[in-house]
Enzyme design. Structure first.
Site: not given
Ligand code: BEZ
Length: 227
Positions: A54, A137
């Site tokens: 993110c 997402r």
């Molecule tokens: C992230 O790194 O944004 C992420 C990865 C796995 C689950 C949720 C967020």
């Protein structure tokens, strides 16, 4: 008897009015989509603040924000975290995080707090098969009349391709302006697709036209004015 309790989530669809909501954001309160009348909006969700994928997405979108604004498009983010978490995360991004050639990046578009998940559920951003506590997402393209024009979903592990989001926006704006369609992998400046002829007369006209290149009556392309 076993009771099957399922979370009811609504899934807005292409061509429908964007569901309305009011929310608190990192840039003040918003009334959605009314505050954005006359503009395109990309409303996108992310799973959680202080997570690495993110973070890379927010930095990339923030760096490209002017390019989207120049296309009459505003960006609005959302996660099911609270306002103070959002503020702390965006401050950390600016002060500490380097990704590729990006550092000291300030996120200036609004990030919605949605701890109640009210907005995320309205927009089908909570997909329990993937996670019932985090939004997937999701990307909603909403046009200047408040109509949902495209929806893209990615799983938690997959960072989005922001060049593709920009390409999709330009393609939809171009389709609206010129009443055309865009072929696979179309990039701005390339030829576009002329919608299939709806009558034998139009098919004949197309085949004989100098402005339109047809391989067959149903497969015609043309160039657009450069701008
Ligand atoms: C992230 O790194 O944004 C992420 C990865 C796995 C689950 C949720 C967020």
């Amino acid at each position: 008897m076993e009771t099957n309790v399922q979370t009811i989530v609504s899934m807005p669809r292409i061509g429908e009015k964007a569901p309305e909501f009011q929310a608190v954001t990192t840039q003040g309160n918003i009334n959605f989509p009314n505050d954005y009348q006359g503009k395109w909006v990309i409303l996108f969700s992310h799973p959680a603040d202080f997570t690495p994928v993110c973070t890379t997405e927010f930095m990339t979108f923030a760096k490209m924000e002017k390019e989207f604004n120049d296309l009459n498009c505003n960006l609005v983010g959302l996660s099911v975290d609270g306002l103070y978490s959002h503020i702390a995360w965006l401050r950390t991004i600016k002060e500490k995080i380097q990704f590729r050639d990006m550092k000291n990046i300030e996120v200036q578009f609004p990030l919605i707090e949605d701890i109640t998940m009210e907005v995320a559920k309205k927009y089908g951003m909570i997909q329990p098969g993937e996670s019932s506590t985090k939004a997937v997402r999701a990307v909603f393209f909403i046009d200047p009349k408040g109509i949902i024009r495209a929806i893209i979903y990615y799983p938690l592990s997959l960072g989005r391709n922001f060049d593709e989001l920009k390409r999709a926006l330009i393609a939809m704006q171009t389709a609206d302006k010129y009443s055309i369609a865009t072929p696979a992998d179309w990039r701005p400046g390339e030829d576009v697709i002329v919608p299939p002829a709806g009558s034998c007369g139009t098919a004949k006209e197309r085949m004989e036209s100098d402005d339109v290149k047809c391989s067959d009556w149903f497969f015609c392309t043309k160039s657009l004015p450069m701008n």
